[in-house]
Design a protein around this motif. Structure first.
Motif, PDB file in Angstrom:
ATOM      1  N   SER A 106       0.060  17.766 -26.428  1.00  0.00           N
ATOM      2  CA  SER A 106       0.836  16.527 -26.325  1.00  0.00           C
ATOM      3  C   SER A 106       0.210  15.376 -27.090  1.00  0.00           C
ATOM      4  CB  SER A 106       0.988  16.132 -24.848  1.00  0.00           C
ATOM      5  OG  SER A 106       1.776  17.073 -24.171  1.00  0.00           O
ATOM      6  N   GLY A 107      -0.938  15.609 -27.709  1.00  0.00           N
ATOM      7  CA  GLY A 107      -1.575  14.562 -28.485  1.00  0.00           C
ATOM      8  C   GLY A 107      -3.073  14.749 -28.520  1.00  0.00           C
ATOM      9  N   PHE A 108      -3.769  13.760 -29.041  1.00  0.00           N
ATOM     10  CA  PHE A 108      -5.223  13.862 -29.096  1.00  0.00           C
ATOM     11  C   PHE A 108      -5.874  12.505 -28.893  1.00  0.00           C
ATOM     12  CE2 PHE A 108      -4.183  12.758 -33.457  1.00  0.00           C
ATOM     13  CZ  PHE A 108      -5.179  11.855 -33.789  1.00  0.00           C
ATOM     14  N   VAL A 109      -7.092  12.548 -28.396  1.00  0.00           N
ATOM     15  CA  VAL A 109      -7.913  11.347 -28.288  1.00  0.00           C
ATOM     16  C   VAL A 109      -9.288  11.675 -28.837  1.00  0.00           C
ATOM     17  CG1 VAL A 109      -6.689  10.429 -26.280  1.00  0.00           C
ATOM     18  CG2 VAL A 109      -8.651  11.922 -25.938  1.00  0.00           C
ATOM     19  N   LEU A 110      -9.958  10.683 -29.343  1.00  0.00           N
ATOM     20  CA  LEU A 110     -11.313  10.875 -29.846  1.00  0.00           C
ATOM     21  C   LEU A 110     -12.283  10.989 -28.680  1.00  0.00           C
ATOM     22  CD1 LEU A 110     -11.282   8.295 -32.775  1.00  0.00           C
ATOM     23  CD2 LEU A 110     -10.664  10.724 -32.813  1.00  0.00           C
ATOM     24  N   LYS A 111     -13.292  11.823 -28.829  1.00  0.00           N
ATOM     25  CA  LYS A 111     -14.231  12.056 -27.727  1.00  0.00           C
ATOM     26  C   LYS A 111     -15.055  10.816 -27.410  1.00  0.00           C
ATOM     27  CE  LYS A 111     -15.939  16.121 -26.954  1.00  0.00           C
ATOM     28  NZ  LYS A 111     -16.646  17.420 -27.040  1.00  0.00           N
ATOM     29  N   ASP A 112     -15.143   9.896 -28.370  1.00  0.00           N
ATOM     30  CA  ASP A 112     -15.894   8.661 -28.108  1.00  0.00           C
ATOM     31  C   ASP A 112     -14.964   7.490 -27.789  1.00  0.00           C
ATOM     32  OD1 ASP A 112     -14.780   8.259 -30.581  1.00  0.00           O
ATOM     33  OD2 ASP A 112     -16.653   7.683 -31.585  1.00  0.00           O
ATOM     34  N   ALA A 113     -13.736   7.805 -27.377  1.00  0.00           N
ATOM     35  CA  ALA A 113     -12.781   6.744 -27.026  1.00  0.00           C
ATOM     36  C   ALA A 113     -13.252   5.969 -25.808  1.00  0.00           C
ATOM     37  CB  ALA A 113     -11.407   7.361 -26.749  1.00  0.00           C
ATOM     38  N   ASP A 114     -12.781   4.743 -25.669  1.00  0.00           N
ATOM     39  CA  ASP A 114     -13.106   3.957 -24.483  1.00  0.00           C
ATOM     40  C   ASP A 114     -12.582   4.671 -23.242  1.00  0.00           C
ATOM     41  OD1 ASP A 114     -14.253   1.964 -25.995  1.00  0.00           O
ATOM     42  OD2 ASP A 114     -12.422   0.754 -26.091  1.00  0.00           O
ATOM     43  N   PRO A 115     -13.313   4.624 -22.142  1.00  0.00           N
ATOM     44  CA  PRO A 115     -12.856   5.268 -20.908  1.00  0.00           C
ATOM     45  C   PRO A 115     -11.451   4.845 -20.502  1.00  0.00           C
ATOM     46  CG  PRO A 115     -15.135   4.607 -20.684  1.00  0.00           C
ATOM     47  CD  PRO A 115     -14.658   4.029 -21.982  1.00  0.00           C
ATOM     48  N   GLU A 116     -11.150   3.558 -20.683  1.00  0.00           N
ATOM     49  CA  GLU A 116      -9.824   3.062 -20.304  1.00  0.00           C
ATOM     50  C   GLU A 116      -8.724   3.730 -21.128  1.00  0.00           C
ATOM     51  OE1 GLU A 116     -12.414   1.218 -21.112  1.00  0.00           O
ATOM     52  OE2 GLU A 116     -12.962   0.284 -19.204  1.00  0.00           O
ATOM     53  N   PHE A 117      -9.007   3.980 -22.413  1.00  0.00           N
ATOM     54  CA  PHE A 117      -8.009   4.620 -23.264  1.00  0.00           C
ATOM     55  C   PHE A 117      -7.796   6.068 -22.843  1.00  0.00           C
ATOM     56  CE2 PHE A 117      -6.557   6.978 -26.995  1.00  0.00           C
ATOM     57  CZ  PHE A 117      -5.480   6.200 -27.390  1.00  0.00           C
ATOM     58  N   LEU A 118      -8.872   6.760 -22.498  1.00  0.00           N
ATOM     59  CA  LEU A 118      -8.747   8.147 -22.052  1.00  0.00           C
ATOM     60  C   LEU A 118      -7.925   8.228 -20.768  1.00  0.00           C
ATOM     61  CD1 LEU A 118      -9.422  11.128 -22.261  1.00  0.00           C
ATOM     62  CD2 LEU A 118     -11.585  10.662 -21.089  1.00  0.00           C
ATOM     63  N   LEU A 119      -8.193   7.343 -19.835  1.00  0.00           N
ATOM     64  CA  LEU A 119      -7.442   7.335 -18.575  1.00  0.00           C
ATOM     65  C   LEU A 119      -5.967   7.021 -18.824  1.00  0.00           C
ATOM     66  CD1 LEU A 119      -9.996   5.426 -16.308  1.00  0.00           C
ATOM     67  CD2 LEU A 119      -9.432   7.869 -16.207  1.00  0.00           C
ATOM     68  N   ALA A 120      -5.719   6.050 -19.687  1.00  0.00           N
ATOM     69  CA  ALA A 120      -4.325   5.698 -20.004  1.00  0.00           C
ATOM     70  C   ALA A 120      -3.622   6.864 -20.690  1.00  0.00           C
ATOM     71  CB  ALA A 120      -4.292   4.458 -20.892  1.00  0.00           C
ATOM     72  N   SER A 121      -4.358   7.597 -21.522  1.00  0.00           N
ATOM     73  CA  SER A 121      -3.775   8.735 -22.227  1.00  0.00           C
ATOM     74  C   SER A 121      -3.389   9.847 -21.257  1.00  0.00           C
ATOM     75  CB  SER A 121      -4.766   9.274 -23.263  1.00  0.00           C
ATOM     76  OG  SER A 121      -5.044   8.305 -24.248  1.00  0.00           O
ATOM     77  N   ILE A 122      -4.226  10.084 -20.252  1.00  0.00           N
ATOM     78  CA  ILE A 122      -3.916  11.096 -19.237  1.00  0.00           C
ATOM     79  C   ILE A 122      -2.616  10.737 -18.534  1.00  0.00           C
ATOM     80  CG2 ILE A 122      -4.636  12.044 -17.005  1.00  0.00           C
ATOM     81  CD1 ILE A 122      -7.549  11.764 -17.983  1.00  0.00           C
ATOM     82  N   ARG A 123      -2.494   9.492 -18.149  1.00  0.00           N
ATOM     83  CA  ARG A 123      -1.278   9.056 -17.445  1.00  0.00           C
ATOM     84  C   ARG A 123      -0.059   9.103 -18.366  1.00  0.00           C
ATOM     85  NH1 ARG A 123      -5.358   5.041 -15.631  1.00  0.00           N
ATOM     86  NH2 ARG A 123      -5.927   5.592 -13.484  1.00  0.00           N
ATOM     87  N   THR A 124      -0.264   8.784 -19.628  1.00  0.00           N
ATOM     88  CA  THR A 124       0.842   8.759 -20.584  1.00  0.00           C
ATOM     89  C   THR A 124       1.418  10.152 -20.813  1.00  0.00           C
ATOM     90  OG1 THR A 124       0.017   6.788 -21.723  1.00  0.00           O
ATOM     91  CG2 THR A 124       1.503   8.217 -22.962  1.00  0.00           C
ATOM     92  N   VAL A 125       0.546  11.139 -21.065  1.00  0.00           N
ATOM     93  CA  VAL A 125       1.060  12.487 -21.313  1.00  0.00           C
ATOM     94  C   VAL A 125       1.645  13.095 -20.046  1.00  0.00           C
ATOM     95  CG1 VAL A 125      -0.476  12.908 -23.265  1.00  0.00           C
ATOM     96  CG2 VAL A 125      -1.193  13.605 -20.976  1.00  0.00           C
ATOM     97  N   HIS A 126       1.127  12.708 -18.893  1.00  0.00           N
ATOM     98  CA  HIS A 126       1.679  13.208 -17.643  1.00  0.00           C
ATOM     99  C   HIS A 126       3.123  12.751 -17.463  1.00  0.00           C
ATOM    100  CE1 HIS A 126       2.338  13.000 -13.155  1.00  0.00           C
ATOM    101  NE2 HIS A 126       2.034  14.273 -13.330  1.00  0.00           N
ATOM    102  N   GLN A 127       3.434  11.585 -17.985  1.00  0.00           N
ATOM    103  CA  GLN A 127       4.794  11.046 -17.895  1.00  0.00           C
ATOM    104  C   GLN A 127       5.740  11.678 -18.914  1.00  0.00           C
ATOM    105  OE1 GLN A 127       4.105   6.862 -18.417  1.00  0.00           O
ATOM    106  NE2 GLN A 127       3.316   6.569 -16.338  1.00  0.00           N
ATOM    107  N   GLY A 128       5.210  12.566 -19.737  1.00  0.00           N
ATOM    108  CA  GLY A 128       6.049  13.243 -20.721  1.00  0.00           C
ATOM    109  C   GLY A 128       6.036  12.616 -22.094  1.00  0.00           C
TER     110      GLY A 128
END
Length: 221
Positions: A106-128
Motif C-alpha cells: 500500500s506504500g512505503f516509508v523511509l526507515k529513518d522517518a519521523d515516528p509521527e510520520f510512521l504512525l500516521a502512515s499506519i493509520r492511513t493505510v489501514h483506512q484504505g
C-alpha cells in the motif's frame, strides 16, 4: 473502536524493538506480532491476521517483495481480508520499493522517518489509502529503471484522452486531487472521476501504482 493490529517484519532486532515500543505507546494501535525474515512474516500473517504489516525489503530466507506477494495471494486464496502492507525502505532501495508496490504493497516509508510520520502512515493505510514518503517521491522513483532504460508505454496508454494524460502527469508527480483541481480549474469530484478512469484503463490499483507507472515509462513530467 477496535485497535489497529500491527505486525512488524524486519531482520534487525533492535529496529523491531524500537518500532514495537512506538506502536505500543499508542492507544489505538496493538502489536500483533513480529518476525525476522520474510518466510516467518508469511506465517505470521496467516497466524495473526494483522490489519497492517510493516515489511522490510531486504531480509534473509525470503525478501519483503516475495513475502508481500505470498501474503496477499494466500489471503485471496483463503477468502480473507488481506493486511495492508507498508514497505520499510531506504534511499538505497529505490527499485525494490517500486517492485514492492507493484507486488501489492500500500506504500512505503523511509526507515529513518519521523515516528509521527510512521504512525500516521499506519493509520492511513489501514483506512484504505496509500502512502508514499513525500520527501522521497521524486528522488526515489527518478532512479527506477535507471541503468536499464525506461520501458515503452503499453498499448493501454493510447486509450487515454488528452485530458486524462494531463491529469495523469500531475497525479504522477504526487499532486493531490485538490491540488490538481486548483491547477486545472476543475472540481475535486471531476478530478477524482478522471483519476478513477485512468486507473481502470491502465489496470492500476491505486495512485501509488500510478506514480510508479509514470516513472517507469517516463510519463510523469
Amino acid at each position: 473502536m477496535s485497535a489497529i493490529r500491527v505486525a512488524l517484519v524486519d531482520d534487525q532486532a533492535l529496529f523491531r524493538a524500537g518500532v514495537r515500543m512506538l506502536v505500543e505507546s499508542q492507544p489505538d494501535l496493538d502489536v500483533a506480532g513480529e518476525a525476522g525474515d520474510g518466510a516467518s512474516g508469511v506465517a505470521l500473517a496467516a497466524r495473526s491476521q494483522p490489519d497492517v504489516m510493516l515489511m522490510d525489503v531486504r531480509m534473509p530466507v525470503l525478501d519483503g517483495i516475495s513475502a508481500t506477494e505470498r501474503i496477499l495471494a494466500d489471503a485471496d486464496r483463503e477468502g480473507r481480508t488481506p493486511p495492508r502492507i507498508l514497505v520499510l525502505t531506504t534511499f538505497d532501495l529505490d527499485e525494490n520499493a517500486a517492485r514492492a508496490i507493484r507486488a501489492g504493497a500500500s506504500g512505503f516509508v523511509l526507515k529513518d522517518a519521523d515516528p509521527e510520520f510512521l504512525l500516521a502512515s499506519i493509520r492511513t493505510v489501514h483506512q484504505g489509502n496509500q502512502v508514499i514518503a513525500a520527501s522521497a517521491t521524486r528522488e526515489l522513483f527518478a532512479h527506477v529503471g535507471r541503468g536499464s532504460g525506461r520501458r515503452p508505454a503499453p498499448a493501454a496508454w493510447a486509450g487515454l484522452t488528452p485530458r486524462e494524460r494531463e491529469i495523469f502527469a500531475l497525479a504522477a508527480r504526487g499532486l493531490s486531487n485538490a491540488e490538481i483541481a486548483a491547477s486545472e480549474f476543475l472540481s475535486e469530484a471531476t478530478v477524482k472521476t478522471h483519476v478513477s478512469r485512468i486507473l481502470a484503463k491502465l489496470g492500476l490499483r491505486d495512485r501509488v501504482q500510478l506514480v510508479v507507472f509514470g516513472y517507469e515509462h517516463d510519463l510523469g513530467s
